[in-house]
Design a protein around this motif. Structure first.
Motif, short mmCIF file in Angstrom:
data_model
loop_
_atom_site.label_atom_id
_atom_site.label_comp_id
_atom_site.label_asym_id
_atom_site.label_seq_id
_atom_site.Cartn_x
_atom_site.Cartn_y
_atom_site.Cartn_z
N ARG A 196 9.58 1.39 3.23
CA ARG A 196 8.14 1.41 3.52
C ARG A 196 7.68 0.05 4.05
NH1 ARG A 196 8.64 4.48 -1.23
NH2 ARG A 196 7.87 6.61 -1.03
N GLN A 197 8.23 -1.02 3.45
CA GLN A 197 7.89 -2.36 3.93
C GLN A 197 8.43 -2.61 5.32
OE1 GLN A 197 8.02 -4.58 -0.40
NE2 GLN A 197 8.16 -5.83 1.42
N SER A 200 6.26 -0.68 7.68
CA SER A 200 4.98 -1.38 7.85
C SER A 200 5.14 -2.56 8.79
CB SER A 200 4.46 -1.86 6.49
OG SER A 200 4.25 -0.78 5.62
N TYR A 465 -0.02 -4.91 9.04
CA TYR A 465 0.96 -4.80 7.96
C TYR A 465 0.30 -4.45 6.64
CZ TYR A 465 4.68 -6.24 4.72
OH TYR A 465 5.62 -6.28 3.72
N GLU A 466 -0.80 -5.13 6.32
CA GLU A 466 -1.51 -4.85 5.07
C GLU A 466 -2.10 -3.44 5.07
OE1 GLU A 466 -1.69 -6.75 2.24
OE2 GLU A 466 -0.15 -7.89 3.29
N MET A 468 -0.96 -0.84 6.78
CA MET A 468 0.15 0.10 6.68
C MET A 468 0.65 0.18 5.23
SD MET A 468 1.06 1.85 9.29
CE MET A 468 2.70 2.32 8.70
N LYS A 469 0.73 -0.95 4.55
CA LYS A 469 1.17 -0.95 3.15
C LYS A 469 0.22 -0.14 2.29
CE LYS A 469 1.81 -5.23 1.89
NZ LYS A 469 2.20 -6.28 0.92
#
Length: 475
Positions: A196-197, A200, A465-466, A468-469
């Motif tokens: 997942r990371q 992202s 990124y944040e 998506m997380k």
């Protein structure tokens, strides 16, 4: 703030197992503001804030996700007690992993030793600052009670997670893929959080590269066409590209640049894990040097696998309107006219560029981290988001500066076949020709737009990124 908690709701007798139930009950009552026998996330937030323990939304949500066994959005006393008991067990394991001499206390030297095993080098003075943020009685050692009280509501589950905020993250995508791969804990691998990371980060990189694509193409154009006779600058370069192919042409080659993110990230992550196993010692631990070597080899492996796409990106960016109908047409024409070896032109300087980039990047990051710990880490060893973003941006920029001449040589070699009448030189020949005709500054053509894209690229990639997380449930 944890001294306040210790004195108010965690008295000394609380270290005895027999009193754990009453200790938890006392604390639960402090958090159950409306006295209905349940604590929701709003009460947890308000109660912890009142006790001087403002954790932040992410940590509080993680506590609820773990402790709320019946998923009703509230913690009753039984769920609350079970969460804290389970969490204490994990904290006990983390404490023992740091307590190297098994004397029941953590000292600065033990923190230095433990973090070194995890690939993080700090001085004993910096370790003392970390201790100071946990030490409640001023002895400059941390016993189990102090450790437990400090991390009681910290949802981190092991020492790797506790110090994870100082890991050199590669989330910041500034368009070049020469960084050391990201590293994940065993828990993250088992839970699936690692992919997942990575996903992202991949989406963040795609959006970031698309947003800064005009500057990236301008950089390539200046690298290939810029010279003493053709004084292309940022303004004239952009005008020339728009005049030749319209506004859409500013994004030419970006499709390939985005597509190659996924295979390169996957190969780099897989290769990094394999190389770490090769260089790990008998205990399965890996040091800083071995981690750097593993990362560099993983980067080289990934670059070797996807390098033909690098060539396609450059050819599309430098090509004229109508010269190629797309990525596959470009690949077909290159193969037909120049053969298979054309897809690896510039490969040697590209691979050589990984070492100075990754080496300078990591070295500068470590230096900035050390400076922050020495001068600003008074109450906590956690630097916060903006410090990490700043350290990452500066270190990546320095890495680019160190490897830029090799990147320019790579781009010139990739594009040589498109320049009519230009000799097909190798890496050494190109170096000699550029220095003879343009001087040392010739090796830095196009670095202006390259630096201009750093700040927007970092900002875009971090925000995406944040987001998506959050959407993937790992915020």
């Amino acid at each position: 703030m944890f001294r306040f908690l210790r004195g108010l709701v965690l008295p000394e007798a609380a270290c005895e197992e027999a009193n754990s139930s009453s200790r938890y009950e006392n604390l639960f009552k402090k958090l159950d503001l409306n006295e209905d026998g349940r604590v929701d996330i709003a009460e947890l937030h308000a109660g912890l804030k009142a006790l001087g323990i403002p954790l932040g939304k992410d940590a509080e949500e993680k506590i609820f996700k773990t402790g709320d066994s019946n998923k009703d959005g509230q913690l009753d006393f039984k769920e609350f007690m079970q969460y804290l008991k389970d969490h204490e067990k994990k904290m006990k394991l983390a404490f023992r992993s740091l307590d190297k001499n098994n004397d029941g206390k953590i000292e600065a030297s033990e923190i230095v030793q433990s973090l070194k095993i995890l690939g993080i080098n700090i001085s004993e003075q910096q370790a003392e600052k970390i201790l100071k943020s946990i030490d409640a009685d001023g002895t400059m050692t941390v016993d189990w009670n102090e450790w437990r009280d400090h991390f009681l509501f910290n949802p981190a589950t092991d020492i790797e997670e506790i110090i994870r905020y100082w890991k050199h993250s590669t989330v910041l995508d500034i368009g070049d893929s020469l960084t050391i791969p990201d590293e994940f804990t065993e828990e993250e691998k088992k839970s699936g959080q690692w992919w997942r990371q990575l996903l992202s980060g991949g989406v963040a990189g795609a959006v970031s590269r698309t947003g800064t694509a005009p500057l990236d193409r301008l950089k390539v154009m200046m690298q290939v066409h810029g010279s003493k006779s053709n004084k292309m600058n940022i303004s004239s370069g952009l005008k020339q590209m728009v005049k030749e192919g319209g506004v859409r042409s500013l994004w030419r080659g970006n499709g390939v640049n985005v597509i190659k993110i996924a295979p390169e990230t996957a190969i780099k992550f897989w290769a990094y894990e394999q190389y770490k196993k090769i260089f790990a010692n008998e205990d399965g631990k890996i040091g800083t040097v071995e981690r750097f070597v593993s990362g560099s080899l993983a980067g080289a492996t990934a670059q070797t696998s996807i390098y033909p796409m690098e060539v396609l990106k450059t050819r599309l960016a430098v090509g004229k309107t109508g010269q190629y109908s797309g990525m596959f047409d470009c690949a077909k024409k290159i193969f037909k006219r120049e053969g298979l070896k054309a897809f690896y032109k510039g490969y040697v300087p590209n691979i050589l560029g990984i070492i100075p980039y990754a080496g300078i990047d990591l070295a500068v990051y470590e230096a900035l981290k050390t400076a922050w710990l020495d001068h600003y880490a008074s109450d906590s060893a956690n630097p916060g988001v903006f410090v990490l973003l700043g350290c990452g941006t500066v270190s990546s920029t320095c890495g680019q500066l160190a490897s830029y001449p090799l990147a320019l040589i790579r781009t010139r070699m990739q594009a040589q076949a498109l320049l009519e009448g230009a000799p097909q030189l190798n890496m050494v020949g190109l170096f000699q020709r550029i220095i003879a005709n343009e001087g040392i500054l010739g090796l830095y053509r196009g670095i202006g737009p390259n630096f201009m894209k750093v700040l927007p690229a970092v900002s875009i990639s971090y925000v995406v990124y944040e987001k998506m997380k959050q959407n993937l449930g790992i915020a």
